[in-house]
Each structure stands twice: as structure tokens, then as C-alpha cells.
Design a protein around this motif. Structure first.
Motif, PDB file in Angstrom:
ATOM      1  N   UNK A 296       0.842  -1.203   0.000  1.00  6.06           N
ATOM      2  CA  UNK A 296       0.000   0.000   0.000  1.00  6.06           C
ATOM      3  C   UNK A 296       0.874   1.248   0.000  1.00  6.06           C
ATOM      4  N   UNK A 297       0.556   2.183  -0.874  1.00  4.47           N
ATOM      5  CA  UNK A 297       1.230   3.479  -0.918  1.00  4.47           C
ATOM      6  C   UNK A 297       0.293   4.522  -0.320  1.00  4.47           C
ATOM      7  N   UNK A 298       0.685   5.181   0.743  1.00  3.05           N
ATOM      8  CA  UNK A 298       1.892   4.998   1.504  1.00  3.05           C
ATOM      9  C   UNK A 298       1.583   5.115   2.980  1.00  3.05           C
ATOM     10  N   UNK A 307      -3.107  11.689   7.558  1.00  3.59           N
ATOM     11  CA  UNK A 307      -4.367  11.229   6.981  1.00  3.59           C
ATOM     12  C   UNK A 307      -5.556  11.953   7.579  1.00  3.59           C
ATOM     13  N   UNK A 308      -6.609  11.210   7.855  1.00  3.99           N
ATOM     14  CA  UNK A 308      -7.813  11.801   8.429  1.00  3.99           C
ATOM     15  C   UNK A 308      -8.809  12.227   7.373  1.00  3.99           C
ATOM     16  N   UNK A 309      -9.953  12.680   7.810  1.00  2.71           N
ATOM     17  CA  UNK A 309     -11.108  12.907   6.936  1.00  2.71           C
ATOM     18  C   UNK A 309     -11.038  14.187   6.123  1.00  2.71           C
ATOM     19  N   UNK A 310      -9.998  14.993   6.322  1.00  6.81           N
ATOM     20  CA  UNK A 310      -9.855  16.212   5.513  1.00  6.81           C
ATOM     21  C   UNK A 310      -8.674  16.119   4.557  1.00  6.81           C
ATOM     22  N   UNK A 318      -6.163   6.524   9.062  1.00  5.72           N
ATOM     23  CA  UNK A 318      -7.247   7.259   9.721  1.00  5.72           C
ATOM     24  C   UNK A 318      -8.349   7.659   8.743  1.00  5.72           C
ATOM     25  N   UNK A 319      -8.575   6.800   7.761  1.00  5.86           N
ATOM     26  CA  UNK A 319      -9.645   6.972   6.771  1.00  5.86           C
ATOM     27  C   UNK A 319     -10.370   5.638   6.623  1.00  5.86           C
ATOM     28  N   UNK A 320     -11.555   5.632   5.998  1.00  8.51           N
ATOM     29  CA  UNK A 320     -12.249   4.358   5.775  1.00  8.51           C
ATOM     30  C   UNK A 320     -11.411   3.321   5.037  1.00  8.51           C
ATOM     31  N   UNK A 321     -10.523   3.766   4.133  1.00 12.83           N
ATOM     32  CA  UNK A 321      -9.680   2.815   3.394  1.00 12.83           C
ATOM     33  C   UNK A 321      -8.795   1.999   4.331  1.00 12.83           C
ATOM     34  N   UNK A 322      -8.406   2.560   5.470  1.00 11.30           N
ATOM     35  CA  UNK A 322      -7.602   1.798   6.415  1.00 11.30           C
ATOM     36  C   UNK A 322      -8.376   0.598   6.943  1.00 11.30           C
ATOM     37  N   UNK A 323      -9.664   0.770   7.184  1.00 10.11           N
ATOM     38  CA  UNK A 323     -10.492  -0.345   7.646  1.00 10.11           C
ATOM     39  C   UNK A 323     -10.617  -1.415   6.574  1.00 10.11           C
ATOM     40  N   UNK A 324     -10.701  -0.985   5.306  1.00 14.18           N
ATOM     41  CA  UNK A 324     -10.756  -1.941   4.191  1.00 14.18           C
ATOM     42  C   UNK A 324      -9.481  -2.781   4.164  1.00 14.18           C
TER      43      UNK A 324
END
Length: 339
Positions: A296-298, A307-310, A318-324
Motif C-alpha cells: 500500500x502506498x503509503x 491522513x484523516x477525513x480532511x 485514519x480513513x475508511x480505506x484503512x479499515x478496508x
């Protein structure tokens, strides 16, 4: 001894499942500081079994043959000393490592366009690049790292100087005795001439998939089909597995249009598009027996600060992609344990 044990683990997982054990990796970004356990814990939390450690060399311009590396002016993690500390910390936590030395050209110019104006300049670049790569190949051997990448996105360099690369691969093999790959950009991998000499066909998987502002899972899946077919054909032709040496998406609108974009644009944040695109790439590739996995990059050390929602950049942290990613990597880990 460690390398032999890892090899047998890989063979056992492959034979028992009927498929290659997958590389579930993160591209671990170099930093100014030493890596500590609290930097590794988030990597373990997403069940990553591999990390790409990326020391850097620097070039001034696309036509400059001077390559600067392993100097005190660089960040700690970009130098040999720091790369070694990162590798050892990953190994202490049971995370395998791909050593992946890379070049950064001033102002972020694309390395694939690097071209020397004269034969003398080419030879100077080749001498410097060989020292750069062999330095880190020796480090990979010293630390018993699990994989080594001989270059990243160097299309013109590879095309213009094929004999240099053939000789370089032989020299790397005399220094490092693990598995080898090269990180070809998505638009060069099909013509990279030396796959037969390596263990993996490395692809930086920033393929254009669609031009929609809010791409659906169906649209993204459809966009993958022609690229997937070509990669499967090459894997069969070369009898080598495909490895995504980099894969990922920005959390922004039009994320499937030009996934390679690294500019600082102000495109609206689109967390769902990043998460969906990440889910699609897992769904399309991770169950294929000709596919080895990817990085995964990066992934940044300072997990709580990025990261985060902004954020519309690549990191999934810290985004939904991390949970994926966590769900996928955990499922693969659980499946391999059952097998």
C-alpha cells in the motif's frame, strides 16, 4: 537461518493453499527519526506481513548524472543507518521486509523521464547508481531482508541502457541472495526486458480505470478488466507472479482517472472513492494464484498525525480505506493460519 525459515513458511503456505502466500505490505515512509514500537503498532494493527523500507538517493535534474545518497544531510530513515534500524525493528515484530532504494529528482520530476545528454553522462550515472544499489543490496543481505527491489519507475534508463541492467542484476545477485524484483510503472512493465532474471514482475499499479467524479464499484471493476488480462498473460508468459510494488488511491474525486497524480491539488476529499477503489483491487487480485500481493502506498510513521477525513492524499491512515485494508489483510492472515 532466518531466510531459510521464511522460505519454508512461504513454500508451506503456497502448497497447503494451492496459491502463493500473499504479500500484504505497506510502503513505510522514511522519517527524520528512529522508528520505535509505537510506530510499528499501527502496521501490526492492520495485519501487514511486509513493509517496504525505502532509502533515497537524490538527483538535481532529469539530465543530471550526479546521484547523492547516504549523506548526513538526508533524513535518518533515508540513509543506510536509518534503513538498517527500520528493517531490524520490523523483523523484531515479525514483519518481513522489501528493501526498495528509490530516487527523488528535484521538484518531484518523474524518474521515468530521466535521460542523460551524453554517453559520458550515462556512464557517470550508471557508476553512481550501481554504488547506490549495491550499498543497499549489501544491507539487505546483512539484515537478511526478505526481498530487494533493484529500481523504481526508471523507464527511459531501462530502455536506453539494457546491458547496464543485465550486468547490475548479476552484481546484485553476487551480493544479495534473497528474492528480487523491479518496480515498473504501470505504463512500462509490459516492455521491461529483464523479468526472466528476477523473482517477481513488480508493478506500480496506478492504472487509469475510469473518468467518473464518483466512481462506483462496478465502474472500477470494469476498468480493471483489460489491465488484469494483460498482467495475467505476462505472468503466464514469464512464469513469474505479479507483485504490486506499489498500489493505492488518493481520497479525492476522480480517484480512478489518473491514480498516479502526486500534485498538491485542491480536489474535493472523497473518502468513499478511495475505500471503494481499494476494495475493488483486493477483490480483483488477491484470490488470483498468479498474483503475489502488494504494498500500500503509503504509510507514515506518525500514525496519529497523518491522513484523516480532511486529507485528499494517498495515505489510507485514519480513513475508511484503512479499515478496508485491515479487513483484507486480517482475512488473508486468518486463512493462511487455517491452511
Amino acid at each position: 537461518m532466518k531466510k531459510i525459515v521464511l522460505l519454508w513458511v512461504f513454500i508451506f503456505a503456497s502448497c497447503s493453499s494451492g496459491k502463493l502466500a500473499k504479500v500484504n505490505g505497506v510502503s513505510f515512509v522514511s522519517s527524520r527519526e528512529e522508528v520505535a514500537q509505537h510506530h510499528i503498532d499501527p502496521v501490526l494493527h492492520v495485519s501487514a506481513n511486509y513493509a517496504a523500507i525505502m532509502p533515497y538517493g537524490f538527483i538535481r535534474d532529469l539530465d543530471s548524472p550526479e546521484l547523492v545518497f547516504d549523506t548526513e544531510h538526508q533524513w535518518y530513515g533515508e540513509r543506510r543507518e536509518g534503513a538498517k534500524q527500520y528493517i531490524e525493528k520490523m523483523h523484531q515484530n515479525g514483519v518481513s521486509v522489501m528493501v526498495k532504494p528509490q530516487i527523488w529528482i528535484h521538484r518531484g520530476e518523474f524518474t521515468g523521464n530521466m535521460k542523460m545528454p551524453t554517453e559520458e553522462d550515462w556512464k557517470q550515472l550508471e557508476a553512481a547508481y550501481e554504488k547506490f544499489i549495491l550499498l543497499y543490496a549489501a544491507l539487505a543481505e546483512e539484515t537478511q531482508s526478505d526481498m530487494f527491489c533493484i529500481g523504481t519507475e526508471l523507464k527511459t534508463f531501462v530502455n536506453e541502457r539494457p546491458e547496464f541492467w543485465n550486468k547490475l542484476i548479476k552484481k546484485v545477485k553476487s551480493v544479495y541472495h534473497g528474492q528480487l524484483t523491479y518496480a515498473a510503472n504501470w505504463d512500462e512493465y509490459a516492455k521491461t526486458p529483464f523479468w526472466s532474471q528476477l523473482d517477481y514482475i513488480g508493478v506500480n499499479a496506478y492504472f487509469p480505470l475510469c473518468e467518473k467524479e464518483n466512481p462506483t464499484i462496478e465502474t472500477l471493476t470494469e476498468g480493471w478488466q483489460p489491465w488484469k488480462t494483460k498482467m495475467r498473460e505476462l505472468a503466464t508468459q514469464e512464469d513469474k507472479p505479479i507483485l504490486f510494488t506499489e498500489f493505492g488511491y488518493r481520497s479525492m474525486d476522480y480517484t480512478g482517472k489518473k491514480p498516479w497524480l502526486v500534485d498538491r491539488n485542491q480536489m474535493d476529499v472523497n473518502l468513499k472513492a478511495q475505500a471503494d477503489a481499494t476494495q475493488v483491487i483486493f477483490g480483483e487480485f488477491w484470490n488470483e494464484d498468479w498474483f503475489a500481493g502488494g504494498f500500500v502506498w503509503k504509510w507514515f510513521m506518525q500514525h496519529d498525525q497523518v491522513g484523516g477525513h480532511e486529507d485528499n492524499r494517498f495515505t489510507p491512515q485514519n480513513k475508511p480505506a484503512e479499515s478496508v485494508i485491515r479487513r483484507q489483510f486480517a482475512n488473508v492472515k486468518e486463512s493462511s493460519l487455517k491452511d
